[in-house]
Design a protein around this motif. Structure first.
Motif, PDB file in Angstrom:
ATOM      1  N   MET A  25       4.947  12.223   7.042  1.00  0.00           N
ATOM      2  CA  MET A  25       3.702  11.615   6.542  1.00  0.00           C
ATOM      3  C   MET A  25       2.595  11.687   7.429  1.00  0.00           C
ATOM      4  SD  MET A  25       5.186   9.931   3.807  1.00  0.00           S
ATOM      5  CE  MET A  25       4.025   8.893   3.353  1.00  0.00           C
ATOM      6  N   ILE A  26       2.880  11.873   8.543  1.00  0.00           N
ATOM      7  CA  ILE A  26       1.529  12.269   9.481  1.00  0.00           C
ATOM      8  C   ILE A  26       1.086  13.487   9.194  1.00  0.00           C
ATOM      9  CG2 ILE A  26       0.684  12.909  11.980  1.00  0.00           C
ATOM     10  CD1 ILE A  26       2.661  10.714  12.999  1.00  0.00           C
ATOM     11  N   ALA A  27       2.123  14.650   8.777  1.00  0.00           N
ATOM     12  CA  ALA A  27       1.597  16.024   8.497  1.00  0.00           C
ATOM     13  C   ALA A  27       0.656  15.836   7.188  1.00  0.00           C
ATOM     14  CB  ALA A  27       2.581  16.709   8.367  1.00  0.00           C
ATOM     15  N   VAL A  28       1.119  15.090   6.445  1.00  0.00           N
ATOM     16  CA  VAL A  28       0.530  14.902   4.950  1.00  0.00           C
ATOM     17  C   VAL A  28      -0.838  14.041   4.946  1.00  0.00           C
ATOM     18  CG1 VAL A  28       0.791  14.053   2.612  1.00  0.00           C
ATOM     19  CG2 VAL A  28       2.718  15.357   3.519  1.00  0.00           C
ATOM     20  N   PHE A  29      -0.929  13.015   5.825  1.00  0.00           N
ATOM     21  CA  PHE A  29      -2.002  11.942   5.404  1.00  0.00           C
ATOM     22  C   PHE A  29      -2.926  12.228   6.888  1.00  0.00           C
ATOM     23  CE2 PHE A  29       1.074  10.080   2.306  1.00  0.00           C
ATOM     24  CZ  PHE A  29       0.290  10.031   1.497  1.00  0.00           C
ATOM     25  N   GLY A  30      -2.274  12.789   7.806  1.00  0.00           N
ATOM     26  CA  GLY A  30      -3.212  12.815   9.196  1.00  0.00           C
ATOM     27  C   GLY A  30      -2.669  11.715  10.224  1.00  0.00           C
ATOM     28  N   GLU A  31      -3.174  11.873  11.132  1.00  0.00           N
ATOM     29  CA  GLU A  31      -2.884  10.981  12.359  1.00  0.00           C
ATOM     30  C   GLU A  31      -2.971   9.607  12.088  1.00  0.00           C
ATOM     31  OE1 GLU A  31      -0.748  10.102  15.500  1.00  0.00           O
ATOM     32  OE2 GLU A  31      -0.977  12.243  14.859  1.00  0.00           O
ATOM     33  N   HIS A  32      -3.836   9.167  11.452  1.00  0.00           N
ATOM     34  CA  HIS A  32      -4.369   7.626  11.372  1.00  0.00           C
ATOM     35  C   HIS A  32      -3.589   6.903  10.277  1.00  0.00           C
ATOM     36  CE1 HIS A  32      -8.281   8.463  13.649  1.00  0.00           C
ATOM     37  NE2 HIS A  32      -8.354   9.702  12.759  1.00  0.00           N
ATOM     38  N   LYS A  33      -3.196   5.993  10.584  1.00  0.00           N
ATOM     39  CA  LYS A  33      -2.363   5.051   9.709  1.00  0.00           C
ATOM     40  C   LYS A  33      -3.061   4.637   8.683  1.00  0.00           C
ATOM     41  CE  LYS A  33       1.006   4.273  13.010  1.00  0.00           C
ATOM     42  NZ  LYS A  33       1.966   3.027  14.024  1.00  0.00           N
ATOM     43  N   THR A  34      -3.267   5.199   7.524  1.00  0.00           N
ATOM     44  CA  THR A  34      -4.096   4.853   6.469  1.00  0.00           C
ATOM     45  C   THR A  34      -3.097   3.963   5.570  1.00  0.00           C
ATOM     46  OG1 THR A  34      -3.424   6.775   5.026  1.00  0.00           O
ATOM     47  CG2 THR A  34      -5.504   6.900   6.349  1.00  0.00           C
ATOM     48  N   THR A  35      -3.743   2.996   4.649  1.00  0.00           N
ATOM     49  CA  THR A  35      -3.044   2.037   3.960  1.00  0.00           C
ATOM     50  C   THR A  35      -2.215   2.843   2.932  1.00  0.00           C
ATOM     51  OG1 THR A  35      -4.885   0.475   3.895  1.00  0.00           O
ATOM     52  CG2 THR A  35      -3.413   0.230   2.184  1.00  0.00           C
ATOM     53  N   ALA A  36      -2.878   3.962   2.279  1.00  0.00           N
ATOM     54  CA  ALA A  36      -2.009   4.841   1.429  1.00  0.00           C
ATOM     55  C   ALA A  36      -0.909   5.726   2.007  1.00  0.00           C
ATOM     56  CB  ALA A  36      -3.055   6.151   1.004  1.00  0.00           C
ATOM     57  N   GLY A  37      -1.100   5.980   3.329  1.00  0.00           N
ATOM     58  CA  GLY A  37       0.081   6.537   3.939  1.00  0.00           C
ATOM     59  C   GLY A  37       1.095   5.560   4.498  1.00  0.00           C
ATOM     60  N   LEU A  38       0.896   4.287   4.648  1.00  0.00           N
ATOM     61  CA  LEU A  38       1.878   3.353   4.917  1.00  0.00           C
ATOM     62  C   LEU A  38       2.684   2.801   3.627  1.00  0.00           C
ATOM     63  CD1 LEU A  38      -0.194   0.894   7.397  1.00  0.00           C
ATOM     64  CD2 LEU A  38       1.829   2.532   7.962  1.00  0.00           C
ATOM     65  N   PHE A  39       1.810   2.880   2.394  1.00  0.00           N
ATOM     66  CA  PHE A  39       2.420   2.425   1.420  1.00  0.00           C
ATOM     67  C   PHE A  39       3.308   3.692   0.798  1.00  0.00           C
ATOM     68  CE2 PHE A  39      -0.570  -0.746   0.614  1.00  0.00           C
ATOM     69  CZ  PHE A  39       0.243  -2.118   0.099  1.00  0.00           C
ATOM     70  N   ALA A  40       2.978   4.925   0.907  1.00  0.00           N
ATOM     71  CA  ALA A  40       3.649   5.821   0.751  1.00  0.00           C
ATOM     72  C   ALA A  40       5.057   5.934   1.411  1.00  0.00           C
ATOM     73  CB  ALA A  40       3.147   7.256   0.939  1.00  0.00           C
ATOM     74  N   TYR A  41       4.852   5.769   2.596  1.00  0.00           N
ATOM     75  CA  TYR A  41       6.168   5.746   3.439  1.00  0.00           C
ATOM     76  C   TYR A  41       7.087   4.631   3.153  1.00  0.00           C
ATOM     77  CZ  TYR A  41       8.924   4.912   7.771  1.00  0.00           C
ATOM     78  OH  TYR A  41      10.162   4.737   8.459  1.00  0.00           O
ATOM     79  N   ALA A  42       6.445   3.600   2.775  1.00  0.00           N
ATOM     80  CA  ALA A  42       7.389   2.250   2.466  1.00  0.00           C
ATOM     81  C   ALA A  42       8.019   2.591   1.060  1.00  0.00           C
ATOM     82  CB  ALA A  42       6.464   0.969   2.294  1.00  0.00           C
ATOM     83  N   ILE A  43       7.462   3.185   0.079  1.00  0.00           N
ATOM     84  CA  ILE A  43       7.851   3.678  -1.245  1.00  0.00           C
ATOM     85  C   ILE A  43       9.044   4.712  -0.825  1.00  0.00           C
ATOM     86  CG2 ILE A  43       7.477   4.740  -3.466  1.00  0.00           C
ATOM     87  CD1 ILE A  43       4.775   3.192  -3.291  1.00  0.00           C
ATOM     88  N   LEU A  44       8.494   5.584  -0.346  1.00  0.00           N
ATOM     89  CA  LEU A  44       9.761   6.732   0.017  1.00  0.00           C
ATOM     90  C   LEU A  44      10.996   6.105   0.656  1.00  0.00           C
ATOM     91  CD1 LEU A  44      10.309   9.806  -0.037  1.00  0.00           C
ATOM     92  CD2 LEU A  44       9.379   9.785   2.226  1.00  0.00           C
ATOM     93  N   ALA A  45      10.614   5.251   1.564  1.00  0.00           N
ATOM     94  CA  ALA A  45      11.941   4.630   2.300  1.00  0.00           C
ATOM     95  C   ALA A  45      12.572   3.915   1.426  1.00  0.00           C
ATOM     96  CB  ALA A  45      11.676   3.829   3.598  1.00  0.00           C
ATOM     97  N   THR A  46      12.048   3.145   0.747  1.00  0.00           N
ATOM     98  CA  THR A  46      12.763   2.209  -0.418  1.00  0.00           C
ATOM     99  C   THR A  46      13.321   3.043  -1.229  1.00  0.00           C
ATOM    100  OG1 THR A  46      11.088   0.692  -0.027  1.00  0.00           O
ATOM    101  CG2 THR A  46      12.353   0.201  -2.182  1.00  0.00           C
ATOM    102  N   ALA A  47      12.956   3.876  -1.870  1.00  0.00           N
ATOM    103  CA  ALA A  47      13.621   4.918  -2.857  1.00  0.00           C
ATOM    104  C   ALA A  47      14.661   5.514  -2.260  1.00  0.00           C
ATOM    105  CB  ALA A  47      12.587   5.948  -3.296  1.00  0.00           C
TER     106      ALA A  47
END
Length: 71
Positions: A25-47
């Protein structure tokens, strides 16, 4: 005892996957913890969790059915 060992190994594997997914996720969205990155991570982990539970449930159901038919 085997249940405890299995759960422990499952936790270690889950933590390893957690780190791997975070790195991706850091490679895709960059080092900063963006809201989009956090939601993408949460959705992926849930799936991943839902797919794993569904597959394991089906595996158990098929195993029980096989045991029933083999008797």
């Amino acid at each position: 005892m085997i249940t405890l060992a299995s759960a422990s190994l499952g936790l270690v594997a889950a933590l390893a996957w957690n780190d791997a997914i975070k790195a991706a996720m850091i490679a895709v969205f960059g080092e900063h913890k963006t809201t989009a990155g956090l939601f993408a991570y949460a959705i992926l982990a849930t799936a991943i969790a839902v797919i794993t539970v569904v597959l394991r449930s089906e595996e158990r159901r098929v195993g029980k059915e096989c045991l029933r038919l083999c008797r």
